[in-house]
Design an enzyme around this catalytic site. Structure first.
Site, PDB file in Angstrom:
ATOM      1  N   HIS A 169       7.641  10.050   5.698  1.00 17.96           N
ATOM      2  CA  HIS A 169       6.870   9.370   4.652  1.00 17.96           C
ATOM      3  C   HIS A 169       5.370   9.605   4.801  1.00 17.96           C
ATOM      4  O   HIS A 169       4.619   9.485   3.835  1.00 17.96           O
ATOM      5  CB  HIS A 169       7.215   7.876   4.577  1.00 17.96           C
ATOM      6  CG  HIS A 169       6.672   7.015   5.666  1.00 17.96           C
ATOM      7  ND1 HIS A 169       7.402   6.618   6.767  1.00 17.96           N
ATOM      8  CD2 HIS A 169       5.461   6.423   5.823  1.00 17.96           C
ATOM      9  CE1 HIS A 169       6.682   5.838   7.547  1.00 17.96           C
ATOM     10  NE2 HIS A 169       5.490   5.704   6.991  1.00 17.96           N
ATOM     11  N   ASP A 209      13.311   9.716   9.655  1.00 24.91           N
ATOM     12  CA  ASP A 209      11.975   9.684   9.049  1.00 24.91           C
ATOM     13  C   ASP A 209      10.989  10.518   9.874  1.00 24.91           C
ATOM     14  O   ASP A 209      10.169   9.991  10.620  1.00 24.91           O
ATOM     15  CB  ASP A 209      11.507   8.233   8.947  1.00 24.91           C
ATOM     16  CG  ASP A 209      10.295   8.063   8.048  1.00 24.91           C
ATOM     17  OD1 ASP A 209       9.692   9.085   7.668  1.00 24.91           O
ATOM     18  OD2 ASP A 209       9.947   6.915   7.730  1.00 24.91           O
ATOM     19  N   SER A 263       2.781   4.174  11.653  1.00 19.58           N
ATOM     20  CA  SER A 263       3.782   5.120  11.183  1.00 19.58           C
ATOM     21  C   SER A 263       3.490   6.489  11.787  1.00 19.58           C
ATOM     22  O   SER A 263       2.379   7.002  11.687  1.00 19.58           O
ATOM     23  CB  SER A 263       3.747   5.226   9.658  1.00 19.58           C
ATOM     24  OG  SER A 263       4.205   4.039   9.060  1.00 19.58           O
TER      25      SER A 263
END
Length: 717
Positions: free
Chosen positions: A84, A220, A646
């Site tokens: 992402h 991810d 992240s």
């Protein structure tokens, strides 16, 4: 103050309403930190974690494109981050014919890697405590305006005089609500190329339904490479650039994780607000968040309906939709978590104890009015805070035409305030940035969003803060006029407008555009009425918050106060742990590929599974990455993370890469304001799943060959 802040950094017990998973500035790690990490299982030293000399873990950690974290994992500058985090780059390279979002992308050689002209990664070379220099001359007798002016003057002197190389940059950030300052010396690399990304059915498996949830089964991750000039220094994209040679790259352990294993997350957490008073948290949860939730809920429903009907729109809006949905769901979970943990009541109880201690220490005259000041200021702030949130969500974040108009209004202001020369330079940059925006723009979708959100705005805020074009028109008719006539709905039409070379003639023509007229009213409202009032109150609150932070340290000398996250490099340490979110429900700390197959829904954009992955699972063709016949996908830890973490590497007790941080559990999204170790968990991709996808699924042996594998658990046996 210096002694107070030193004590602050060394204390190890936790404050009742805060966290026990602290976010430390790595340059400030102490022997007490080392002892605590060792008690959790760490086997390396704090000098291995951070050292001003080359070769510590920090030399492999990078700020990825200003918003995420990434890490260097090979001697050839290979970078690992979340799918992402790389999503917009993957999207930018995708077309209907070559849909890398759907199919994935794997460069089998350096020549196949894809350039990303606007992408930057940042290495932290050094962190210096410059508190004394920045606060020099600050006295209680100065007004807040005088204090801030002096601080800005001192900051300029500090940055101007900082020791650095010619290719390096510096900046200073404040900590502890302005009680402490640190200078960062950094290197920014600007030639970053896409190397690999799994299809969204892996990298985004579960999509919005599973976002913030556990059990999670997302791969991810994505891979990029840093390129440098022939001297290994930062350089803009050039075909002559070569792969960056890192000072340090992370070894990778494929020995797996088990409950209670030590975990170290190293990255750039964005923002936490753990020391807010109860009245502030109450306002966020019951007033501000609901406004944002309402706007995004309406926008998401409209965009989703179009994405499901048209593959091209699905590609165009994939990244935007994910961005809108991310914090919409986060705010919902945050509100629920605050309520469930009784955080506001606990803060109020803590504030009673604070008042008692201030009195006992004879500090009432200096700090006794702080909580009353908070109550008064937040009452004054409430209406404008809610209005501002509606305005930003409608004008800037969710209605693209209004966002474009906002940028053009800023351009207009450049002409008025800085003159034609600066304006013309800025105009070129604006048109260039808008060209990229229009590549993923659909006027039909945006028209539906405009109609719904402007009506919502009109119905939700005071008339004082509603543009005249909304007040004096039916929204449906206004929408038709705007999207029928405005050049802002079409790049070619806007570019034609930009072709007017005379600056004043350009602005005069722009002001006649119906879409710009509406957007200009919104922007003027923001700059002239809403933001000044909001800023003035916020400045007063910031001054009280700074004194409150000082008072907390004095009132609770035995407590631990770690600085709130502010986008700078931090470490947080913890352990692999399952958790019990509610009665009779327990989540084990590791999910497996079998769970992917259990969630599989053929053809569903969130839970589809490719035939190749099904085949690998059916044949149990897991290579060397499985454990006891099962392939781990995600795992949980007690590390305190937030947005910006992240892509952060998850390191084992020896500093080896074991996972990739990408999310938190929904029940614990409140951790930005209230960390509760019983339910707050971060979610990580197991590095073995990443390697399995690269190796067995993609067949990208060239990538596997770059990596350095270690076996610390096997060596220990």
């Amino acid at each position: 103050m210096k002694n107070i802040l030193k004590t602050l950094a060394l204390l190890l017990t936790t404050i009742a309403f805060a966290q026990n998973g602290r976010m430390y500035i790595p340059s400030e790690l102490s022997p007490e930190n080392a002892a605590e990490m060792q008690s959790l299982g760490m086997q390396i030293t704090i000098d291995d974690v951070y050292s001003k000399a080359d070769g510590s873990l920090k030399d492999a950690i990078i700020h990825f494109n200003g918003g995420c974290t990434a890490e260097v994992i090979s001697s050839k500058g290979l970078v690992l981050t979340n799918h992402h985090c790389g999503y917009s780059a993957i999207q930018a390279h995708s077309t209907v014919e070559h849909d890398y979002l759907h199919d994935g992308f794997w460069a089998k050689s350096l020549s196949e890697e894809l350039a990303n002209p606007d992408m930057t990664v940042t290495f932290i070379k050094r962190i210096d405590n410059v508190t004394e220099e920045v606060l020099k001359g600050i006295k209680p007798t100065l007004t807040e305006k005088e204090k801030q002016a002096l601080i800005q003057k001192n900051l300029k002197k500090v940055t101007d005089n900082a020791t650095k190389e010619t290719w390096q940059d510096v900046f200073v950030k404040s900590f502890f609500d302005g009680n402490e300052y640190h200078l960062f010396v950094v290197e920014n690399y600007k030639d970053i190329r896409l190397v690999g990304a799994p299809p969204s059915s892996i990298g985004k498996f579960g999509a919005d339904t599973d976002n913030w949830m556990f059990p999670r089964h997302s791969g991810d991750f994505s891979l990029f490479r840093i390129y440098a000039d022939k001297n290994n220094k930062p350089a803009k994209y050039s075909k002559d650039n070569v792969p960056y040679k890192p000072i340090y790259s992370l070894p990778i352990s494929i020995d797996g994780v088990a409950e209670d294993d030590f975990t170290l997350v190293y990255g750039f957490p964005g923002r936490t607000q753990e020391y807010l008073p109860a009245v502030a948290v109450d306002q966020i949860v019951h007033k501000v968040n609901p406004a944002g939730i309402k706007v995004r809920e309406e926008a998401l429903a409209i965009v989703d309906s179009y994405m499901r009907k048209d593959p091209k729109i699905k590609i165009q809006y994939a990244s935007k939709f994910a961005g809108i949905a991310n914090y919409w769901k986060k705010w919902i979970g945050e509100n629920q978590g605050i309520e469930k943990s009784h955080a506001i009541a606990k803060k109020r109880a803590f504030e009673k104890e604070f008042t008692k201690r201030i009195s006992e220490k004879g500090l009432t005259e200096k700090y006794g009015k702080l909580l009353t000041d908070f109550d008064n200021l937040y009452a004054e702030k409430e209406d404008i805070a809610v209005t501002r949130n509606y305005l930003i969500e409608v004008m800037y974040r969710n209605t693209e035409l209004l966002n474009i108009a906002f940028r053009l209004y800023q351009l207009e202001q450049t002409l008025d305030k800085k003159g034609e020369k600066v304006f013309n330079k800025r105009r070129i940059a604006v048109l260039k940035s808008l060209k990229g925006k229009y590549a993923n723009y659909n006027a039909t979708v945006d028209k539906a969003v405009f109609k719904k959100l402007t009506q919502l705005y009109k119905d939700s805020v005071s008339n004082v803060y509603i543009p005249n074009s909304l007040l004096n028109n039916e929204i449906a008719k206004l929408t038709q006029k705007v999207y029928k006539k405005s050049a802002l709905t079409n790049y070619n039409a806007l570019a034609k407008l930009f072709a007017i070379t005379d600056a004043k003639a350009f602005i005069k023509k722009l002001k006649k555009d119906k879409g710009y007229q509406v957007g200009r009213e919104f922007a003027a409202l923001f700059y002239d009425k809403v933001n000044p009032k909001y800023g003035a109150i916020s400045q007063k609150i910031a001054a009280v918050q700074r004194n409150y932070m000082k008072a907390l340290i004095l009132a609770f000398p035995e407590k631990q106060f770690a600085p709130d996250a502010n986008g700078t490099l931090r470490i947080t340490y913890g352990q692999v742990k399952g958790y019990e979110p509610k009665d009779a429900v327990y989540y084990k700390p590791v999910s497996h590929l079998g769970g992917v197959m259990q969630k599989y829904i053929p053809g569903d954009y969130e839970f589809d599974v490719s035939p190749k992955l099904q085949e690998l699972y059916k044949n149990k063709d897991f290579g060397s990455y499985a454990e006891n016949g099962k392939l781990a996908v995600n795992f949980l830890g007690t590390n305190h993370t937030t947005g910006g973490n992240s892509g952060s590497p998850v390191l084992d007790a020896y500093g080896n890469l074991i996972g990739l941080n990408f999310d938190r559990v929904w029940e614990g999204t409140m951790s930005d304001m209230n960390y509760d170790p019983t339910i707050c968990r971060n979610i990580m991709v197991d590095v073995r799943y990443i390697l399995f996808i690269i190796d067995k699924y993609a067949g990208a042996q060239n990538i596997i060959d770059e990596l350095n594998f270690v076996h610390p658990k096997q060596a220990k046996k």
